[in-house]
Design a protein around this motif. Structure first.
Motif, PDB file in Angstrom:
ATOM      1  N   HIS A   4       9.082  -7.442  -2.136  1.00 34.70           N
ATOM      2  CA  HIS A   4       8.055  -6.619  -1.501  1.00 34.70           C
ATOM      3  C   HIS A   4       8.010  -5.231  -2.153  1.00 34.70           C
ATOM      4  CE1 HIS A   4       5.385  -5.215   1.633  1.00 34.70           C
ATOM      5  NE2 HIS A   4       6.193  -4.180   1.837  1.00 34.70           N
ATOM      6  N   GLU A   5       9.169  -4.651  -2.396  1.00 36.95           N
ATOM      7  CA  GLU A   5       9.241  -3.333  -3.022  1.00 36.95           C
ATOM      8  C   GLU A   5       8.683  -3.391  -4.443  1.00 36.95           C
ATOM      9  OE1 GLU A   5      12.716  -0.216  -4.392  1.00 36.95           O
ATOM     10  OE2 GLU A   5      13.100  -1.512  -2.660  1.00 36.95           O
ATOM     11  N   GLN A   6       9.025  -4.449  -5.162  1.00 31.17           N
ATOM     12  CA  GLN A   6       8.507  -4.590  -6.526  1.00 31.17           C
ATOM     13  C   GLN A   6       6.989  -4.740  -6.510  1.00 31.17           C
ATOM     14  OE1 GLN A   6      10.337  -4.304  -9.420  1.00 31.17           O
ATOM     15  NE2 GLN A   6       8.295  -4.217 -10.337  1.00 31.17           N
ATOM     16  N   ALA A   7       6.468  -5.493  -5.568  1.00 31.70           N
ATOM     17  CA  ALA A   7       5.016  -5.671  -5.456  1.00 31.70           C
ATOM     18  C   ALA A   7       4.340  -4.336  -5.173  1.00 31.70           C
ATOM     19  CB  ALA A   7       4.682  -6.682  -4.368  1.00 31.70           C
ATOM     20  N   GLU A   8       4.942  -3.529  -4.305  1.00 39.33           N
ATOM     21  CA  GLU A   8       4.364  -2.202  -4.017  1.00 39.33           C
ATOM     22  C   GLU A   8       4.377  -1.323  -5.256  1.00 39.33           C
ATOM     23  OE1 GLU A   8       6.453  -0.490  -0.707  1.00 39.33           O
ATOM     24  OE2 GLU A   8       5.332  -1.671   0.762  1.00 39.33           O
ATOM     25  N   LEU A   9       5.485  -1.367  -5.999  1.00 39.71           N
ATOM     26  CA  LEU A   9       5.568  -0.575  -7.228  1.00 39.71           C
ATOM     27  C   LEU A   9       4.512  -1.041  -8.239  1.00 39.71           C
ATOM     28  CD1 LEU A   9       9.427  -0.250  -7.786  1.00 39.71           C
ATOM     29  CD2 LEU A   9       7.824   1.592  -7.245  1.00 39.71           C
ATOM     30  N   ASP A  10       4.367  -2.338  -8.379  1.00 39.32           N
ATOM     31  CA  ASP A  10       3.357  -2.873  -9.299  1.00 39.32           C
ATOM     32  C   ASP A  10       1.961  -2.437  -8.880  1.00 39.32           C
ATOM     33  OD1 ASP A  10       5.401  -4.108 -10.657  1.00 39.32           O
ATOM     34  OD2 ASP A  10       4.986  -6.125  -9.867  1.00 39.32           O
ATOM     35  N   GLU A  11       1.711  -2.464  -7.569  1.00 39.68           N
ATOM     36  CA  GLU A  11       0.401  -2.066  -7.064  1.00 39.68           C
ATOM     37  C   GLU A  11       0.139  -0.586  -7.341  1.00 39.68           C
ATOM     38  OE1 GLU A  11      -1.759  -1.794  -2.761  1.00 39.68           O
ATOM     39  OE2 GLU A  11      -0.502  -3.567  -3.143  1.00 39.68           O
ATOM     40  N   ARG A  12       1.146   0.247  -7.158  1.00 40.01           N
ATOM     41  CA  ARG A  12       0.990   1.681  -7.433  1.00 40.01           C
ATOM     42  C   ARG A  12       0.727   1.929  -8.916  1.00 40.01           C
ATOM     43  NH1 ARG A  12       6.057   3.766  -3.981  1.00 40.01           N
ATOM     44  NH2 ARG A  12       5.218   3.260  -1.930  1.00 40.01           N
ATOM     45  N   MET A  13       1.475   1.190  -9.736  1.00 39.89           N
ATOM     46  CA  MET A  13       1.268   1.358 -11.171  1.00 39.89           C
ATOM     47  C   MET A  13      -0.146   0.914 -11.568  1.00 39.89           C
ATOM     48  SD  MET A  13       3.870   2.800 -12.348  1.00 39.89           S
ATOM     49  CE  MET A  13       3.743   2.626 -14.104  1.00 39.89           C
ATOM     50  N   GLN A  14      -0.620  -0.146 -10.981  1.00 40.64           N
ATOM     51  CA  GLN A  14      -1.970  -0.642 -11.250  1.00 40.64           C
ATOM     52  C   GLN A  14      -2.990   0.397 -10.805  1.00 40.64           C
ATOM     53  OE1 GLN A  14      -2.347  -3.264 -12.936  1.00 40.64           O
ATOM     54  NE2 GLN A  14      -4.458  -3.861 -12.698  1.00 40.64           N
ATOM     55  N   TYR A  15      -2.765   0.999  -9.649  1.00 44.93           N
ATOM     56  CA  TYR A  15      -3.674   2.002  -9.105  1.00 44.93           C
ATOM     57  C   TYR A  15      -3.720   3.209 -10.017  1.00 44.93           C
ATOM     58  CZ  TYR A  15      -5.741   5.311  -5.869  1.00 44.93           C
ATOM     59  OH  TYR A  15      -6.536   6.277  -5.291  1.00 44.93           O
ATOM     60  N   ARG A  16      -2.558   3.634 -10.563  1.00 47.15           N
ATOM     61  CA  ARG A  16      -2.491   4.799 -11.451  1.00 47.15           C
ATOM     62  C   ARG A  16      -3.240   4.532 -12.759  1.00 47.15           C
ATOM     63  NH1 ARG A  16       3.690   7.011 -10.881  1.00 47.15           N
ATOM     64  NH2 ARG A  16       3.458   7.766  -8.764  1.00 47.15           N
ATOM     65  N   ARG A  17      -3.158   3.311 -13.244  1.00 45.57           N
ATOM     66  CA  ARG A  17      -3.843   2.980 -14.495  1.00 45.57           C
ATOM     67  C   ARG A  17      -5.356   3.031 -14.313  1.00 45.57           C
ATOM     68  NH1 ARG A  17      -0.526  -2.273 -15.831  1.00 45.57           N
ATOM     69  NH2 ARG A  17       1.486  -1.296 -16.108  1.00 45.57           N
ATOM     70  N   LEU A  18      -5.799   2.646 -13.108  1.00 49.29           N
ATOM     71  CA  LEU A  18      -7.232   2.643 -12.853  1.00 49.29           C
ATOM     72  C   LEU A  18      -7.755   4.058 -12.701  1.00 49.29           C
ATOM     73  CD1 LEU A  18      -7.544  -0.353 -10.364  1.00 49.29           C
ATOM     74  CD2 LEU A  18      -8.165  -0.282 -12.781  1.00 49.29           C
TER      75      LEU A  18
END
Length: 141
Positions: free
Chosen positions: A126-140
């Motif tokens: 779950h924590e990794q998924a949140e980190l991935d989502e944040r990283m995806q959001y930052r790239r956008l």
């Protein structure tokens, strides 16, 4: 959220208490057995001493009294051996009872450990998924 490991804690504690109680009963039985063995040894020693002391010339009455007394000691020895056998059977029964209680406690501990490990892995995912989502959001952005 109430985790499965948390839900099992009362059962684990109950199993632990049963195992401890069974162990205490086992220890008490071992003491009773040791006392019974000591009593038997004392009776046997007393019989040998008393029988050996009868070698001195005595009256017929004294010899009969001594013989009756030795017979009473022999009966006490037979009874003590029967008691010792009973104590051994009780010890075996309590040892098996403790073994089963301990096995149940160990099994429940193992299940709780597995659930905690699964919960930890799920939290990590779950924590990794949140980190991935944040990283995806930052790239956008």
């Amino acid at each position: 959220m109430n985790s499965r490991a948390k839900q099992l804690e009362p059962a684990v504690e109950q199993a632990r208490q049963r195992s401890e109680d069974a162990l205490a009963q086992l220890a008490a039985q071992q003491q009773l057995l040791a006392r019974a063995e000591h009593q038997l040894a004392e009776l046997q020693r007393y019989r040998l001493e008393y029988a050996a002391a009868g070698d001195v010339a005595q009256s017929v009455t004294a010899l009969l009294n001594r013989q009756q007394f030795v017979e009473r000691i022999d009966r006490a020895i037979v009874q003590q051996r029967a008691e010792l056998d009973r104590q051994h059977r009780q010890l075996a029964r309590l040892r098996e009872q403790w073994r089963r209680a301990h096995a149940r406690e160990s099994a429940l501990d193992s299940v709780v450990l597995q659930h905690r490990e699964e919960e930890r892995r799920a939290a990590d995912r779950h924590e990794q998924a949140e980190l991935d989502e944040r990283m995806q959001y930052r790239r956008l952005r």
